[in-house]
Design an enzyme around this catalytic site. Structure first.
Site, mmCIF file in Angstrom:
data_model
loop_
_atom_site.group_PDB
_atom_site.id
_atom_site.type_symbol
_atom_site.label_atom_id
_atom_site.label_comp_id
_atom_site.label_asym_id
_atom_site.label_seq_id
_atom_site.Cartn_x
_atom_site.Cartn_y
_atom_site.Cartn_z
ATOM 1 N N GLU A 1 0.843 -1.197 0.000
ATOM 2 C CA GLU A 1 0.000 0.000 0.000
ATOM 3 C C GLU A 1 0.877 1.244 0.000
ATOM 4 O O GLU A 1 1.746 1.390 0.861
ATOM 5 C CB GLU A 1 -0.897 0.004 1.247
ATOM 6 C CG GLU A 1 -1.576 1.330 1.521
ATOM 7 C CD GLU A 1 -2.123 1.441 2.935
ATOM 8 O OE1 GLU A 1 -2.424 2.575 3.362
ATOM 9 O OE2 GLU A 1 -2.239 0.412 3.634
ATOM 10 N N THR B 1 -4.785 5.781 2.581
ATOM 11 C CA THR B 1 -5.143 7.152 2.957
ATOM 12 C C THR B 1 -5.991 7.790 1.856
ATOM 13 O O THR B 1 -5.795 8.938 1.466
ATOM 14 C CB THR B 1 -3.888 8.006 3.269
ATOM 15 O OG1 THR B 1 -2.989 7.242 4.084
ATOM 16 C CG2 THR B 1 -4.247 9.249 4.050
ATOM 17 N N LYS C 1 -11.029 -2.072 7.782
ATOM 18 C CA LYS C 1 -9.791 -1.721 8.467
ATOM 19 C C LYS C 1 -10.149 -1.089 9.806
ATOM 20 O O LYS C 1 -10.724 0.000 9.857
ATOM 21 C CB LYS C 1 -8.991 -0.739 7.610
ATOM 22 C CG LYS C 1 -7.820 -0.079 8.312
ATOM 23 C CD LYS C 1 -7.238 0.998 7.424
ATOM 24 C CE LYS C 1 -6.200 1.838 8.153
ATOM 25 N NZ LYS C 1 -5.640 2.895 7.293
#
Length: 219
Positions: free
Chosen positions: A49, A78, A138
């Site tokens: 990521e 993000t 998450k």
């Protein structure tokens, strides 16, 4: 029990639930980022990521897609809104990870055939994200709450796969697994800044291999 909308459950999500690790790259650019990514891949990490608040994040995602080909899945993290999601998707991201719940991000990604592992904390957010189609949630921020929080929320919500992010290291990962985490988002505990700054690529590869082996044998 509520009926969720259909979940894409792409190859990236299937790999996440099998391999259980996402390596989080935040703030690393240029050759150092490329060499670090290559070291982690040699160590067995299959999901990388790049956070979108990293300088040139979209270009890194695109470059890694080209450089590493079909070896791994390259995604963007993000991703806080539709604009960021669109930039990440246009760069070739194969999955998106958010710190927050934004149903429009999930909808946009699904229209492109891409899964979003949505950032949530409360049970209300978890149910909303699951209903919106996020196949993995998450749990963030988790560092100050600890593994017991996972155990508690999985009581009523045990059908939802949770990726624990924050506060997980080699010493407590078993504890989080036993509490009910399905996967782990790992930043500095895996993508070690000291080794990257020292260009200690073999040591970083060995460290990644240790993580991969540890998580593979959880149980």
């Amino acid at each position: 029990m509520f009926k969720a909308v259909p979940h894409l459950h792409t190859a990236a999500t299937a790999t996440l639930l099998q391999q259980r690790i996402v390596a989080i790259f935040r703030g690393y650019t240029g050759e150092a980022a490329d060499e670090a990514a290559a070291a982690l891949i040699r160590g067995g990490v299959t999901l990388l990521e790049v956070t979108m608040n990293t300088d040139g994040a979209a270009a890194i995602v695109s470059r890694w897609r080209e450089r590493f080909g079909e070896q791994v899945f390259i995604g963007a993290g993000t991703v806080i809104d539709e604009e960021t999601a669109r930039e990440a998707l246009d760069s070739g991201a194969q999955f998106l990870i958010t710190p927050n719940l934004d149903e429009k991000v999930i909808e946009l990604a699904q229209s492109r055939g891409i899964d979003v592992w949505t950032g949530v904390l409360t049970p209300t957010e978890m149910v909303r994200a699951w209903k919106a189609g996020a196949p993995v949630l998450k749990l963030f921020p988790l560092g100050s709450l600890g593994s017991e929080y996972i155990r508690e929320v999985r009581g009523p919500l045990g059908h939802i796969p949770l990726m624990a992010t924050g506060g997980i290291d080699l010493h407590n990962v078993q504890q989080y697994w036993m509490a009910g985490a399905s996967a782990f988002g790992l930043g500095s505990k895996l993508v070690r800044g000291d080794l990257i700054r020292a260009a200690a690529w073999q040591e970083l590869e060995d460290h990644a291999s240790k993580w991969v082996d540890t998580v593979r044998h959880l149980g």
